[in-house]
Scaffold this motif. Structure first.
Motif, PDB file in Angstrom:
ATOM      1  N   ASP A   1     -17.669 -47.490  96.587  1.00 36.23           N
ATOM      2  CA  ASP A   1     -18.358 -47.487  95.274  1.00 36.23           C
ATOM      3  C   ASP A   1     -17.272 -46.753  94.265  1.00 36.23           C
ATOM      4  N   VAL A   2     -16.430 -45.745  94.553  1.00 37.79           N
ATOM      5  CA  VAL A   2     -15.522 -45.418  93.490  1.00 37.79           C
ATOM      6  C   VAL A   2     -14.273 -46.322  92.970  1.00 37.79           C
TER       7      VAL A   2
ATOM      8  N   THR B   1     -25.659 -48.861  87.970  1.00 38.05           N
ATOM      9  CA  THR B   1     -24.476 -48.217  87.675  1.00 38.05           C
ATOM     10  C   THR B   1     -24.157 -48.722  86.135  1.00 38.05           C
TER      11      THR B   1
ATOM     12  N   TYR C   1     -19.244 -35.982  92.219  1.00 35.87           N
ATOM     13  CA  TYR C   1     -19.232 -37.344  92.290  1.00 35.87           C
ATOM     14  C   TYR C   1     -18.810 -38.018  93.334  1.00 35.87           C
TER      15      TYR C   1
ATOM     16  N   HIS D   1     -20.627 -40.464  96.173  1.00 38.84           N
ATOM     17  CA  HIS D   1     -20.207 -41.831  96.277  1.00 38.84           C
ATOM     18  C   HIS D   1     -19.190 -42.298  97.259  1.00 38.84           C
TER      19      HIS D   1
ATOM     20  N   THR E   1     -25.690 -43.461  87.073  1.00 37.15           N
ATOM     21  CA  THR E   1     -26.528 -44.108  88.196  1.00 37.15           C
ATOM     22  C   THR E   1     -28.016 -43.951  88.180  1.00 37.15           C
TER      23      THR E   1
ATOM     24  N   GLU F   1     -30.509 -50.118  92.581  1.00 36.11           N
ATOM     25  CA  GLU F   1     -29.501 -48.986  91.936  1.00 36.11           C
ATOM     26  C   GLU F   1     -28.627 -49.873  90.694  1.00 36.11           C
TER      27      GLU F   1
ATOM     28  N   HIS G   1     -16.296 -48.610  90.782  1.00 31.56           N
ATOM     29  CA  HIS G   1     -16.406 -47.917  89.395  1.00 31.56           C
ATOM     30  C   HIS G   1     -15.153 -47.869  88.598  1.00 31.56           C
TER      31      HIS G   1
END
Length: 872
Positions: free
Chosen positions: A662-663, A692, A654, A658, A732, A690, A666
């Motif tokens: 992005d992390v 998520t 992960y 990413h 994703t 994309e 999220h």
């Protein structure tokens, strides 16, 4: 007096009866030229009869028997009809020619009725109305009309008016606008060639518009005709436009292509010029256009086809090069610069290579230097130089160069920026197979699959061209690969491997690599390469499919990286194999090397390079309190606890795929799950979208979302599925929008997210949504049937069981497969989705109860998948 209705009935019966007779005769003889002549004569008689009944009769005092009436008005065949080339479903190009505006007004209504009668007979009419003065005006926005006048032919009406058009107006117009005509025709032709990748070697070519097709035959004649007419000021003798040697081959090509196009029109029952695989099979069985040739299968027949179209394309492109007016202003500047390039052996005029001493080609070294010069400077051979090369081949064949002498020149040619063009020219002149007999079997070879677009030899040339083009590309990915290419110690070995990598396809069988290796050994021995270089070329040919196979696994999985890196062994070989894979995939078809596939290839290269340099851990592992985790905390110090909770238990993969932004996003979405149990983010990234999803895990979650996206008409190109220790999932999906729904309707973004959320929450029936979508779509017949293959692998991952599924692609496929996986109590840890032509290649990393799948569960799931995928 005969009524128009009676005439219509008679002509309808005549057209149906004679068309059936023409088709019947063609089914027996296969002679396209005869069929085309008969249909032209048939339509001539129909339009002349209608002219007498409608146009002549409408003129007070005129007799229907008057062969040249009425005055000041004529009916002219133009374009293909004017040439006498009416194929079974060709349009009928007509010009209603007026002396002035008075006749145009007088016959406006009769022309309408005349045209309607032809349409009622189901003839596809392409009419134009012009006065004589209008025909003499050059319209740069309608060059096609002027070109159509080059084939004008009298049909009916005022013969003297037509003579003025043919004998005075057209020569005067061409003489005045010669340069504009040739330049526009050149630009139109080059744009058409570019649309088809500038090659004749397509697996399913277009016999009319493709390079070397009937359109190129016409372009060559038009260019020669315009040039001659500009000089002579009158219509030249068409038999003198091209040299006798070219004309003989041209006529043979025309006979063949006329037969093929007639065959396609009759076969399809419409104006369709695509030479599909099914059509090739039938054409080969009937020996269309090649009655006397030895043909045992479609590949043999296609070699005859390529032999003809290559000759036509060669003459057409030579005329485009040799007639300066055909060049654009920028091209003229470039050619002028290249004309200053010269050597003791060769001179260059207008971008064409001429021999300083034509007799010098008796020396094999001079011949090899010629193509090196061509590859270095991006030049083309003049017609006279090509002729001299052909004359030198018999003597060369008696004692062909070999060993270090040949390899010296060949390796220098391969590394030049226009090497692919030089190789194509050598191939067209039959020189390449003389020097490297191992390539003879793949010349113009059609090997059918669901993915490749070009013949085997053209695929190899294009692969070499793709690498040389890297230096010119502005693409971010191409620049990375270009840097890799610049680091190679011996790039010539890579280019030689590309030339040989598919040579084994000349021998039918399941594994062409083994035959390619045998031919590679033969070639490198004759070139007298040293042992180390031979082994390098052999390695590249033997493993040219391996990196593509590794990309179908998780490119971040340490076990996959380790296995592939150890197979490669050395960093230099890894670079070469990476570049070979890039070039090979990109040469399959223009869409094959997608940005995400380039990304995967680069990530695999980096991971393997790190492994081989023993620094993999520094790049990909987080560590307890260092590396990536420390970086994330520094970006959002107040969110440290939130990040820890979110990341706990997520796979290391992960963090590898990413970025920090992005992390953090999220983690923020995960913190809002208490407010809304389904968090969604949709964005557009380069060439795809994309989506998520963050939610708590539940059965059928991944399958439901993939089904909902399919129901919206989206095409999933790849996907990732992760879960953390708290049972939270981060899925994703990367997809393309087949119907441009999101692009054309911005409000649909929110509606799509609401639809996905409803599916996840169980408020919408995804199966029903998908059924509605499938009903609304027309299902096209598949060209190639893909046999389903299912393979389980427990060794490539330390934690999961991998299942690879190769099957026929179809809408909703991922939903059906993943639903079955969930029914068998399996969890999808990672999903790698790929489509090649009509074949889906889906790789799922599965666990059950947190462990790998047992043998019994694998057997049960495999059987269920086979049964599901066998059902329609």
């Amino acid at each position: 007096m005969t009524t128009v209705a009676t005439v219509r009935s008679e002509l309808s019966d005549l057209y149906v009866r004679e068309s059936a007779a023409i088709e019947q005769e063609f089914s027996v003889t296969g002679e396209g030229r005869t069929a085309v002549s008969r249909r032209t004569a048939l339509v001539d008689s129909i339009v002349q009869r209608l002219w007498n009944e409608i146009i002549v009769s409408s003129k007070s005092g005129s007799s229907p028997a008057d062969p040249d009436g009425p005055k000041n008005f004529a009916l002219v065949a133009t374009g293909g009809f004017g040439r006498g080339w009416l194929f079974p479903h060709s349009d009928i190009d007509l010009l209603f020619l007026h002396a002035g505006s008075s006749s145009e007004n007088e016959f406006k209504d009769p022309i309408r009725r005349f045209s309607q009668e032809l349409w009622d007979l189901r003839l596809k009419l392409s009419p134009a109305t012009r006065s004589l003065a209008e025909c003499e005006r050059f319209d740069p926005n309608n060059v096609e009309f002027v070109i159509s006048l080059l084939d004008c032919r009298y049909l009916a009406g005022d013969r003297e008016l037509f003579s003025r058009l043919h004998d005075k107006v057209v020569p005067r117009l061409v003489g005045r606008e010669c340069q504009n005509l040739i330049q526009n025709l050149g630009e139109i032709t080059r744009a058409r060639h570019h649309k088809f990748g500038n090659t004749v070697f397509h697996l399913e070519p277009n016999v009319k518009d493709g390079p070397g097709g009937l359109r190129d035959y016409n372009v060559a004649n038009w260019l020669a005709l315009i040039s001659a007419m500009e000089k002579l000021k009158v219509w030249p003798d068409t038999n003198t436009l091209l040299p006798v040697s070219s004309r003989r081959a041209f006529d043979a090509a025309l006979d063949f292509q006329m037969s093929v196009r007639c065959f396609l029109h009759f076969r399809h029952g419409r104006h369709d010029n695509a030479l599909t695989w099914e059509a090739q099979d039938e054409a080969a069985a009937r020996k269309i256009g090649a009655v006397d040739a030895e043909i045992t299968n479609a590949a043999d027949w296609m070699r005859v086809y390529f032999g003809h179209v290559r000759g036509v394309h060669r003459v057409c492109t030579q005329l485009l090069e040799e007639i300066p007016a055909a060049w654009s202003s920028l091209y003229r500047q470039f050619q002028g610069w290249r004309s200053r390039v010269a050597s003791d052996d060769f001179s260059v005029v207008d971008g064409l290579i001429f021999l300083q001493q034509p007799a010098g080609l008796r020396d094999p070294e001079m011949l090899l230097r010629l193509f090196h010069f061509m590859a270095e400077h991006g030049l083309k051979l003049s017609t006279t130089t090509e002729y001299k090369v052909e004359q030198a081949l018999p003597a060369l064949a008696a004692t062909p160069p070999r060993g270090a002498e040949l390899w010296l020149y060949l390796q220098e040619t391969l590394v030049q920026p226009r090497a692919a063009d030089a190789l194509r020219a050598m191939n067209a002149l039959r020189l390449l197979a003389l020097l490297l007999p191992e390539l003879k079997g793949i010349e113009a070879l059609v090997v059918r699959d669901f993915y490749h677009r070009y013949t085997v030899d053209e695929h190899s040339f294009l692969a070499i061209e793709n690498l040389h083009r890297l230096k010119e590309s502005k693409s971010e990915w191409d620049q990375r690969f270009a840097e890799l290419l610049s680091e190679l110690e011996q790039p010539e070995l890579l280019y030689l491997a590309l030339l040989l990598h598919d040579s084994g396809k000349a021998v039918p069988g399941e594994n062409h690599v083994e035959v390619s290796l045998q031919l590679t050994d033969s070639c490198t021995e004759r070139l007298d390469l040293d042992a180390v270089d031979r082994e390098t070329v052999r390695f590249l040919v033997a493993n040219h499919l391996e990196m593509s196979a590794a990309m179908r696994r998780d490119v971040f999985d340490p076990a996959n990286v380790k296995s592939f890196a150890e197979k490669v062994g050395a960093p230099e070989r890894l670079k070469m194999l990476c570049l070979l894979t890039y070039a090979d995939i990109k040469a399959v078809n223009p869409e094959a090397m997608t940005p995400w596939k380039a990304d995967n290839l680069w990530q695999l290269y980096i991971a393997c390079a790190n492994y081989l340099s023993r620094s993999a851990d520094e790049r990909v592992h987080i560590g307890n309190e260092g590396g990536d985790l420390a970086h994330l905390r520094s970006l959002a110090p107040v969110a440290g606890k939130k990040i820890n909770v979110f990341l706990e238990g997520l796979p290391q993969r992960y963090l590898r795929i990413h970025g920090a932004t992005d992390v953090l996003a999220h983690a923020e979405m995960a913190s809002r799950l208490g407010q809304d149990g389904v968090q969604l983010n949709l964005k557009q990234v380069r060439h795809w979208y994309e989506l998520t999803l963050i939610s708590t895990d539940r059965p059928f979650l991944f399958a439901s979302v993939s089904g909902a996206l399919a129901a919206w008409g989206m095409n999933i190109v790849k996907a990732n599925a992760f879960s953390n220790a708290a049972g939270m999932v981060v899925d994703t999906f990367y997809f393309t929008d087949r119907f441009r729904t999101l692009e054309m309707n911005l409000q649909e973004w929110e509606r799509l997210k609401k639809s996905i959320a409803a599916v996840v929450k169980g408020e919408a029936d995804v199966a029903s949504m998908l059924r509605d979508r499938l009903k609304s779509e027309k299902t096209d017949g598949t060209k190639v049937k893909i046999s389903t293959q299912i393979e389980f692998d427990d060794n490539c991952s330390a934690h999961s069981t991998l299942v690879q599924i190769l099957t026929q692609d179809r809408p909703g496929l991922l939903y059906r497969m993943c639903s079955l996986v969930s029914k068998h109590e399996c969890n999808i840890e990672i999903a790698l989705i790929e489509t090649e032509g009509q074949m889906a290649i889906d790789v799922l990393y599965l666990t059950s109860g947190g462990a790998k799948l047992s043998a019994d569960r694998q057997a049960a799931l495999g059987q269920a998948l086979r049964e599901e995928l066998a059902a329609k």
